[in-house]
Scaffold this motif. Sequence first.
Motif, PDB file in Angstrom:
ATOM      1  N   ALA A  89       0.837  -1.204   0.000  1.00  0.00           N
ATOM      2  CA  ALA A  89       0.000   0.000   0.000  1.00  0.00           C
ATOM      3  C   ALA A  89       0.873   1.255   0.000  1.00  0.00           C
ATOM      4  O   ALA A  89       0.565   2.248  -0.670  1.00  0.00           O
ATOM      5  CB  ALA A  89      -0.926  -0.008   1.210  1.00  0.00           C
ATOM      6  N   ALA A  90       1.974   1.198   0.744  1.00  0.00           N
ATOM      7  CA  ALA A  90       2.875   2.354   0.806  1.00  0.00           C
ATOM      8  C   ALA A  90       3.560   2.606  -0.533  1.00  0.00           C
ATOM      9  O   ALA A  90       3.866   3.755  -0.876  1.00  0.00           O
ATOM     10  CB  ALA A  90       3.919   2.138   1.898  1.00  0.00           C
ATOM     11  N   LYS A  91       3.804   1.547  -1.300  1.00  0.00           N
ATOM     12  CA  LYS A  91       4.490   1.686  -2.590  1.00  0.00           C
ATOM     13  C   LYS A  91       3.540   1.900  -3.762  1.00  0.00           C
ATOM     14  O   LYS A  91       3.976   2.259  -4.847  1.00  0.00           O
ATOM     15  CB  LYS A  91       5.318   0.420  -2.866  1.00  0.00           C
ATOM     16  CG  LYS A  91       6.625   0.342  -2.117  1.00  0.00           C
ATOM     17  CD  LYS A  91       7.500  -0.771  -2.685  1.00  0.00           C
ATOM     18  CE  LYS A  91       8.923  -0.643  -2.159  1.00  0.00           C
ATOM     19  NZ  LYS A  91       9.836  -1.626  -2.788  1.00  0.00           N
ATOM     20  N   ALA A  92       2.265   1.634  -3.561  1.00  0.00           N
ATOM     21  CA  ALA A  92       1.313   1.648  -4.669  1.00  0.00           C
ATOM     22  C   ALA A  92       1.283   3.003  -5.370  1.00  0.00           C
ATOM     23  O   ALA A  92       1.284   4.052  -4.719  1.00  0.00           O
ATOM     24  CB  ALA A  92      -0.079   1.298  -4.158  1.00  0.00           C
ATOM     25  N   PRO A  93       1.230   3.008  -6.702  1.00  0.00           N
ATOM     26  CA  PRO A  93       1.287   4.269  -7.454  1.00  0.00           C
ATOM     27  C   PRO A  93      -0.045   4.999  -7.579  1.00  0.00           C
ATOM     28  O   PRO A  93      -0.068   6.151  -8.008  1.00  0.00           O
ATOM     29  CB  PRO A  93       1.772   3.824  -8.834  1.00  0.00           C
ATOM     30  CG  PRO A  93       1.283   2.418  -8.968  1.00  0.00           C
ATOM     31  CD  PRO A  93       1.333   1.833  -7.593  1.00  0.00           C
ATOM     32  N   ALA A  94      -1.157   4.340  -7.232  1.00  0.00           N
ATOM     33  CA  ALA A  94      -2.465   4.969  -7.423  1.00  0.00           C
ATOM     34  C   ALA A  94      -3.364   4.706  -6.217  1.00  0.00           C
ATOM     35  O   ALA A  94      -3.182   3.727  -5.488  1.00  0.00           O
ATOM     36  CB  ALA A  94      -3.132   4.442  -8.693  1.00  0.00           C
ATOM     37  N   ALA A  95      -4.361   5.587  -6.049  1.00  0.00           N
ATOM     38  CA  ALA A  95      -5.228   5.515  -4.873  1.00  0.00           C
ATOM     39  C   ALA A  95      -5.981   4.190  -4.789  1.00  0.00           C
ATOM     40  O   ALA A  95      -6.113   3.605  -3.700  1.00  0.00           O
ATOM     41  CB  ALA A  95      -6.221   6.679  -4.891  1.00  0.00           C
ATOM     42  N   ASP A  96      -6.496   3.700  -5.917  1.00  0.00           N
ATOM     43  CA  ASP A  96      -7.241   2.436  -5.900  1.00  0.00           C
ATOM     44  C   ASP A  96      -6.364   1.280  -5.428  1.00  0.00           C
ATOM     45  O   ASP A  96      -6.829   0.391  -4.707  1.00  0.00           O
ATOM     46  CB  ASP A  96      -7.800   2.126  -7.294  1.00  0.00           C
ATOM     47  CG  ASP A  96      -8.985   3.002  -7.664  1.00  0.00           C
ATOM     48  OD1 ASP A  96      -9.541   3.661  -6.760  1.00  0.00           O
ATOM     49  OD2 ASP A  96      -9.341   3.048  -8.859  1.00  0.00           O
ATOM     50  N   GLU A  97      -5.109   1.289  -5.827  1.00  0.00           N
ATOM     51  CA  GLU A  97      -4.191   0.229  -5.420  1.00  0.00           C
ATOM     52  C   GLU A  97      -3.830   0.355  -3.949  1.00  0.00           C
ATOM     53  O   GLU A  97      -3.699  -0.654  -3.241  1.00  0.00           O
ATOM     54  CB  GLU A  97      -2.949   0.268  -6.308  1.00  0.00           C
ATOM     55  CG  GLU A  97      -3.260  -0.120  -7.754  1.00  0.00           C
ATOM     56  CD  GLU A  97      -2.222   0.372  -8.738  1.00  0.00           C
ATOM     57  OE1 GLU A  97      -1.463   1.304  -8.396  1.00  0.00           O
ATOM     58  OE2 GLU A  97      -2.176  -0.166  -9.865  1.00  0.00           O
ATOM     59  N   ILE A  98      -3.693   1.585  -3.465  1.00  0.00           N
ATOM     60  CA  ILE A  98      -3.452   1.807  -2.034  1.00  0.00           C
ATOM     61  C   ILE A  98      -4.602   1.214  -1.222  1.00  0.00           C
ATOM     62  O   ILE A  98      -4.393   0.493  -0.244  1.00  0.00           O
ATOM     63  CB  ILE A  98      -3.302   3.309  -1.720  1.00  0.00           C
ATOM     64  CG1 ILE A  98      -2.041   3.866  -2.361  1.00  0.00           C
ATOM     65  CG2 ILE A  98      -3.259   3.547  -0.205  1.00  0.00           C
ATOM     66  CD1 ILE A  98      -1.942   5.379  -2.298  1.00  0.00           C
ATOM     67  N   LEU A  99      -5.826   1.505  -1.646  1.00  0.00           N
ATOM     68  CA  LEU A  99      -7.005   0.993  -0.936  1.00  0.00           C
ATOM     69  C   LEU A  99      -7.066  -0.530  -0.975  1.00  0.00           C
ATOM     70  O   LEU A  99      -7.359  -1.171   0.033  1.00  0.00           O
ATOM     71  CB  LEU A  99      -8.280   1.586  -1.545  1.00  0.00           C
ATOM     72  CG  LEU A  99      -8.575   3.044  -1.228  1.00  0.00           C
ATOM     73  CD1 LEU A  99      -9.754   3.542  -2.071  1.00  0.00           C
ATOM     74  CD2 LEU A  99      -8.889   3.216   0.256  1.00  0.00           C
ATOM     75  N   GLU A 100      -6.790  -1.106  -2.134  1.00  0.00           N
ATOM     76  CA  GLU A 100      -6.885  -2.557  -2.280  1.00  0.00           C
ATOM     77  C   GLU A 100      -5.880  -3.273  -1.373  1.00  0.00           C
ATOM     78  O   GLU A 100      -6.226  -4.243  -0.693  1.00  0.00           O
ATOM     79  CB  GLU A 100      -6.659  -2.964  -3.736  1.00  0.00           C
ATOM     80  CG  GLU A 100      -7.057  -4.378  -4.043  1.00  0.00           C
ATOM     81  CD  GLU A 100      -8.531  -4.651  -3.779  1.00  0.00           C
ATOM     82  OE1 GLU A 100      -8.825  -5.704  -3.175  1.00  0.00           O
ATOM     83  OE2 GLU A 100      -9.388  -3.832  -4.156  1.00  0.00           O
TER      84      GLU A 100
END
Length: 220
Positions: free
Chosen positions: A59-70
């Motif tokens: 989540a900390a590395k995710a490039p987009a908000a949807d991926e952070i949430l997932e």
Amino acid sequence: MAFTNQLWRDAAQLRRAIHAHPFNKELAAGTLSRDAFAHYMIQDSLYLQGYARVLALGAAKAPAADEILEFSKAAEVAILVERALHAGYLTQFGIDAREAEAANPTPACEAYVNFMLATAITDSFSVLAAAILPCFWLYLDVGRAIGAKSKPGNFYQAWINTYADESFAAATQRMKDIVDLAAKRAGPKEQASMKAAFLRCAQYEWMFWDSAYHRRGWPI
């Protein structure tokens, strides 16, 4: 062909070995040793602590908000939802859940968790996403296969239902979509690293079930 479908094809031999493993065949028949399953559940409690940390790092590395949430939601599920499944079985075995989470990890469990943590820390988000996918996809695959042939009254039905459930299938699909999108952003070298991480974690999944079946600890 989608990148994840290529990964699934490349893991065909591993997938066959997982389905053929006596742990999963006996779990489907309801004949798996209670001691082997108790060993598995204790180690899985330890594994999920590490897996939740890996997802949080994702989540900390995710490039987009949807991926952070997932990834954030998946980390929560790893701790809360699956802990409830473990608690039910551990209670039947007379094992305190807190003691299980403080147990000594086996070589297979420790190696798997440490590999994913190292991947989360040192590799890209794309490689990390590929590394976490086998835990979703292989469990869904096994859960569905076992669920299709499990007989009524199977002691392990709650475990089977968890991984054959449509909500778990939906979560797996979302993770596959994230990996496919990450692969589109990646170049050939990074895609090769994604494939290597996926296959290594698929190998660790087989080792995890095999270690539980034989109740392997540290040799010395």
